[in-house]
Design an enzyme around this catalytic site. Structure first.
Site, mmCIF file in Angstrom:
data_model
loop_
_atom_site.group_PDB
_atom_site.id
_atom_site.type_symbol
_atom_site.label_atom_id
_atom_site.label_comp_id
_atom_site.label_asym_id
_atom_site.label_seq_id
_atom_site.Cartn_x
_atom_site.Cartn_y
_atom_site.Cartn_z
ATOM 1 N N ALA A 163 45.127 -20.830 -71.452
ATOM 2 C CA ALA A 163 46.389 -20.174 -71.788
ATOM 3 C C ALA A 163 46.157 -18.727 -72.217
ATOM 4 O O ALA A 163 46.869 -17.809 -71.775
ATOM 5 C CB ALA A 163 47.102 -20.943 -72.894
ATOM 6 N N LYS A 164 45.159 -18.515 -73.061
ATOM 7 C CA LYS A 164 44.933 -17.168 -73.576
ATOM 8 C C LYS A 164 44.361 -16.234 -72.513
ATOM 9 O O LYS A 164 44.596 -15.017 -72.552
ATOM 10 C CB LYS A 164 44.008 -17.231 -74.797
ATOM 11 C CG LYS A 164 44.661 -17.905 -76.011
ATOM 12 C CD LYS A 164 45.967 -17.240 -76.407
ATOM 13 C CE LYS A 164 46.508 -17.776 -77.734
ATOM 14 N NZ LYS A 164 47.777 -17.111 -78.117
ATOM 15 N N TYR A 190 43.589 -24.168 -74.515
ATOM 16 C CA TYR A 190 43.844 -22.935 -75.263
ATOM 17 C C TYR A 190 43.186 -21.736 -74.571
ATOM 18 O O TYR A 190 43.805 -20.673 -74.427
ATOM 19 C CB TYR A 190 43.308 -23.095 -76.677
ATOM 20 C CG TYR A 190 43.660 -21.998 -77.639
ATOM 21 C CD1 TYR A 190 44.957 -21.879 -78.153
ATOM 22 C CD2 TYR A 190 42.706 -21.079 -78.071
ATOM 23 C CE1 TYR A 190 45.278 -20.878 -79.054
ATOM 24 C CE2 TYR A 190 43.012 -20.076 -78.972
ATOM 25 C CZ TYR A 190 44.308 -19.978 -79.466
ATOM 26 O OH TYR A 190 44.618 -18.968 -80.358
ATOM 27 N N GLY A 205 56.905 -17.129 -83.560
ATOM 28 C CA GLY A 205 55.907 -17.769 -84.409
ATOM 29 C C GLY A 205 55.708 -16.989 -85.693
ATOM 30 O O GLY A 205 54.593 -16.903 -86.226
ATOM 31 N N GLY A 258 65.385 -8.202 -92.685
ATOM 32 C CA GLY A 258 64.915 -9.300 -91.848
ATOM 33 C C GLY A 258 65.912 -10.429 -91.755
ATOM 34 O O GLY A 258 66.741 -10.613 -92.648
ATOM 35 N N THR A 298 44.014 -5.189 -73.197
ATOM 36 C CA THR A 298 43.741 -6.255 -74.156
ATOM 37 C C THR A 298 42.708 -5.736 -75.141
ATOM 38 O O THR A 298 41.605 -5.357 -74.750
ATOM 39 C CB THR A 298 43.211 -7.523 -73.469
ATOM 40 O OG1 THR A 298 44.216 -8.048 -72.603
ATOM 41 C CG2 THR A 298 42.846 -8.582 -74.508
ATOM 42 N N VAL A 336 60.579 -21.835 -78.318
ATOM 43 C CA VAL A 336 60.344 -20.785 -77.327
ATOM 44 C C VAL A 336 59.837 -21.316 -75.997
ATOM 45 O O VAL A 336 59.617 -20.540 -75.054
ATOM 46 C CB VAL A 336 59.381 -19.704 -77.872
ATOM 47 C CG1 VAL A 336 60.049 -18.888 -78.966
ATOM 48 C CG2 VAL A 336 58.076 -20.324 -78.363
ATOM 49 N N ASN A 355 53.875 -14.088 -80.339
ATOM 50 C CA ASN A 355 52.797 -14.607 -81.176
ATOM 51 C C ASN A 355 52.756 -16.137 -81.254
ATOM 52 O O ASN A 355 51.724 -16.708 -81.622
ATOM 53 C CB ASN A 355 52.949 -14.035 -82.589
ATOM 54 C CG ASN A 355 52.070 -14.723 -83.601
ATOM 55 O OD1 ASN A 355 50.858 -14.505 -83.654
ATOM 56 N ND2 ASN A 355 52.666 -15.588 -84.425
ATOM 57 N N SER A 415 43.391 -14.205 -77.288
ATOM 58 C CA SER A 415 42.366 -14.705 -78.208
ATOM 59 C C SER A 415 40.993 -14.476 -77.602
ATOM 60 O O SER A 415 40.840 -14.421 -76.366
ATOM 61 C CB SER A 415 42.570 -16.204 -78.463
ATOM 62 O OG SER A 415 41.453 -16.763 -79.121
#
Length: 243
Positions: free
Chosen positions: A148-149, A145, A12, A52, A235, A59, A81, A133
């Site tokens: 998932a996080k 979300y 990402g 780079g 974390t 993904v 990410n 997050s």
């Protein structure tokens, strides 16, 4: 130049926190692979880096992930990410949007880490940083979300246990409100402008402002460096002191 001689992969990496991280790692000596679903945007970021390259990859697709990591070869640093939002209240959330967010924000980390750890285990060295997050603590309208996080944090802790004996550290960064295209989309979802939404968030944040992608990138770079060689399974919240 703390990443001199290291190869770093940022998923990402075409925008937001991912692009800021790619730039910082490259500035500090890394050979950075910008991995993104949008290869054209990824190339634009890669073109700005001292060292780079860009590769297109979905993904969430195991075959694509395995192929692209085989092409990359040795990986020293992996920054997971890639992420999307598909916000809605539980009773209105389509099943495909639940799946899309879980697959992009969580399953992709499993796939990329499984692919990258092959070279890391072989060389007895690796640094993995996963993006969680503050929403992992619960966020109205983000059941997919948030789930998932939160899963990212459990994944991180478990990977640290399993990969630690091979000198591989695994940590997560959990940003709060960061000024990105993703949070701009959240503002629009709630009927606000990005500027007004940021102002509202800043009022209830102890530092009285929102965060910038570069500030998250700095934390990621620390956790990916040898300065954090005894930090694993953690974390770290980057949210201006918000609770």
């Amino acid at each position: 130049m703390r990443f001199a001689g290291r190869t770093a992969v940022v998923t990402g990496g075409a925008q937001g926190i991912g692009a800021a991280t790619a730039r910082l790692l490259a500035e500090q000596g890394a050979d950075v692979v910008v991995l993104d679903l949008d290869a054209t945007k990824a190339q634009k970021v890669a073109d700005t880096l001292p060292k780079g390259r860009a590769l297109g990859c979905n993904v969430t697709d195991k075959d694509q992930v395995d192929a692209v990591f085989a092409e990359i070869g040795t990986v020293d640093v992996l920054v997971n990410n890639a992420g999307i939002t598909r916000d809605n209240l539980l009773f209105k959330m389509p099943f495909d949007e639940w799946n899309a967010v879980l697959n992009t924000n969580l399953t992709s980390m499993f796939l990329c880490t499984q692919a990258a750890q092959k070279s890391m285990v072989r060389q007895r060295y690796g640094r993995i940083v996963n993006l969680s997050s503050r929403s992992a603590l619960g966020a109205r309208g983000q059941v997919n979300y948030a789930a998932a996080k939160a899963g990212v944090q459990g994944l991180t802790a478990t990977l640290a246990i399993e990969l630690g004996p091979f000198n591989i550290t695994v940590n997560a960064v959990a940003p709060g409100y960061i000024a990105t295209a993703m949070t701009a989309a959240t503002a629009e979802r709630v009927g606000s402008t990005p500027e007004d939404h940021q102002a509202q968030v800043a009022e209830r944040t102890p530092l009285r402002r929102v965060g910038q992608p570069e500030e998250v990138a700095a934390v990621i770079a620390f956790l990916a460096s040898d300065e954090a060689s005894y930090v694993s399974g953690q974390t770290l919240y980057v949210n201006g002191g918000a609770r």
